[in-house]
Motif scaffolding. Structure first.
Motif, PDB file in Angstrom:
ATOM      1  N   GLY A  34       9.494  -3.812   6.323  1.00 57.45           N
ATOM      2  CA  GLY A  34       9.340  -3.274   4.987  1.00 57.45           C
ATOM      3  C   GLY A  34       8.885  -4.287   3.767  1.00 57.45           C
ATOM      4  O   GLY A  34       9.680  -5.409   3.859  1.00 57.45           O
ATOM      5  N   LYS A  35       7.816  -4.123   3.240  1.00 54.83           N
ATOM      6  CA  LYS A  35       7.476  -5.125   2.141  1.00 54.83           C
ATOM      7  C   LYS A  35       7.330  -4.680   0.959  1.00 54.83           C
ATOM      8  O   LYS A  35       7.271  -3.217   0.655  1.00 54.83           O
ATOM      9  CB  LYS A  35       6.018  -5.797   2.816  1.00 54.83           C
ATOM     10  N   ILE A  36       7.161  -5.318  -0.189  1.00 57.39           N
ATOM     11  CA  ILE A  36       6.959  -4.832  -1.426  1.00 57.39           C
ATOM     12  C   ILE A  36       5.529  -5.294  -2.073  1.00 57.39           C
ATOM     13  O   ILE A  36       5.217  -6.444  -1.807  1.00 57.39           O
ATOM     14  CB  ILE A  36       8.101  -5.450  -2.408  1.00 57.39           C
ATOM     15  N   SER A  37       4.787  -4.450  -2.225  1.00 56.07           N
ATOM     16  CA  SER A  37       3.412  -4.684  -3.005  1.00 56.07           C
ATOM     17  C   SER A  37       3.633  -5.460  -4.187  1.00 56.07           C
ATOM     18  O   SER A  37       4.181  -5.349  -5.101  1.00 56.07           O
ATOM     19  CB  SER A  37       2.572  -3.459  -3.278  1.00 56.07           C
ATOM     20  N   TYR A  44       5.154  -3.643  -7.110  1.00 54.64           N
ATOM     21  CA  TYR A  44       6.437  -3.340  -6.788  1.00 54.64           C
ATOM     22  C   TYR A  44       6.583  -1.912  -5.978  1.00 54.64           C
ATOM     23  O   TYR A  44       7.840  -1.406  -5.728  1.00 54.64           O
ATOM     24  CB  TYR A  44       7.411  -3.096  -7.845  1.00 54.64           C
ATOM     25  N   ARG A  45       5.256  -1.390  -5.549  1.00 58.28           N
ATOM     26  CA  ARG A  45       5.774  -0.112  -4.463  1.00 58.28           C
ATOM     27  C   ARG A  45       6.059  -0.781  -3.147  1.00 58.28           C
ATOM     28  O   ARG A  45       5.205  -1.824  -2.580  1.00 58.28           O
ATOM     29  CB  ARG A  45       4.223   0.431  -4.651  1.00 58.28           C
ATOM     30  N   ARG A  46       6.796  -0.070  -2.512  1.00 60.82           N
ATOM     31  CA  ARG A  46       7.299  -0.441  -1.290  1.00 60.82           C
ATOM     32  C   ARG A  46       6.288  -0.048   0.085  1.00 60.82           C
ATOM     33  O   ARG A  46       5.837   0.991  -0.169  1.00 60.82           O
ATOM     34  CB  ARG A  46       8.699  -0.102  -0.858  1.00 60.82           C
ATOM     35  N   TYR A  47       6.018  -0.792   0.723  1.00 64.82           N
ATOM     36  CA  TYR A  47       5.321  -0.190   2.008  1.00 64.82           C
ATOM     37  C   TYR A  47       5.805  -0.728   3.279  1.00 64.82           C
ATOM     38  O   TYR A  47       6.587  -1.688   3.371  1.00 64.82           O
ATOM     39  CB  TYR A  47       3.846  -0.650   1.847  1.00 64.82           C
ATOM     40  N   TRP A  67       2.794   3.589   2.720  1.00 64.67           N
ATOM     41  CA  TRP A  67       3.670   3.465   1.636  1.00 64.67           C
ATOM     42  C   TRP A  67       5.060   4.075   2.066  1.00 64.67           C
ATOM     43  O   TRP A  67       4.963   5.209   2.648  1.00 64.67           O
ATOM     44  CB  TRP A  67       3.021   4.383   0.617  1.00 64.67           C
ATOM     45  N   VAL A  68       5.940   3.454   1.566  1.00 66.48           N
ATOM     46  CA  VAL A  68       7.265   3.993   1.926  1.00 66.48           C
ATOM     47  C   VAL A  68       7.581   5.367   1.202  1.00 66.48           C
ATOM     48  O   VAL A  68       7.982   6.368   2.013  1.00 66.48           O
ATOM     49  CB  VAL A  68       8.471   2.997   1.530  1.00 66.48           C
TER      50      VAL A  68
END
Ligand code: ZN
Length: 154
Positions: A34-37, A44-47, A67-68
């Motif tokens: 899991g990363k954060i854009s 800060y959109r998680r993916y 995208w999460v």
């Protein structure tokens, strides 16, 4: 961080959409992390991302990227349709196993089993008697030969 997550600000499913729901492993065998854009279009959109692609800082590759929020929406959709399917199944099985119909089915099954058993018994008796007949024939031929031999001898 790279700007891979900025490359598509909209749907990630159109470009790399092979995964339905939350991805657990990439096709390459690597774990999903899991990363954060940190890109401008998606701050800060998680993916979810293939760990191999992350550690090698790959860009525009075909490793898992999702995208999460989209993955979770997918997952919810999948689960709700799964729930509907199960509900349908339960309803159908209730109709089949309802009262008289169920009894008929059981009766048919028992009848079939009895028939099978009878058939098997008949079969074994027939093969048994066939074997007996063969023995009888062999004995008969032997007796004939002995008789013929004796006649010649006399
Ligand atoms: Zn991968």
């Amino acid at each position: 961080m790279s700007n891979i997550s900025g490359a598509s600000s909209g749907s990630s499913t159109t470009r790399r959409g092979r995964v339905v729901g939350v991805p657990t492993v990439c096709w390459c065998g690597a774990q999903i992390v899991g990363k954060i854009s940190k890109s401008d279009p998606n701050p800060y959109r998680r993916y979810f991302r293939c760990a191999f692609a992350v550690s090698n800082k790959l860009m525009d590759d075909n490793h898992v990227f999702k995208w999460v929020d989209e993955a979770l929406l997918n997952e919810v959709d999948r689960l709700s349709s799964e729930a509907k399917r199960l509900e349908q199944m339960v309803r159908e099985s209730e109709i089949v196993f309802d009262g008289a119909e169920y009894e008929n089915m059981v009766f048919d099954k028992v009848l079939m089993k009895v028939k099978e058993e009878v058939f098997e018994k008949v079969e074994s008796v027939v093969s048994e008697s066939k074997r007996y007949m063969k023995k009888l024939m062999i004995v008969g031929i032997a007796v004939c030969m002995i008789v013929v031999g004796l006649e010649n001898f006399i």
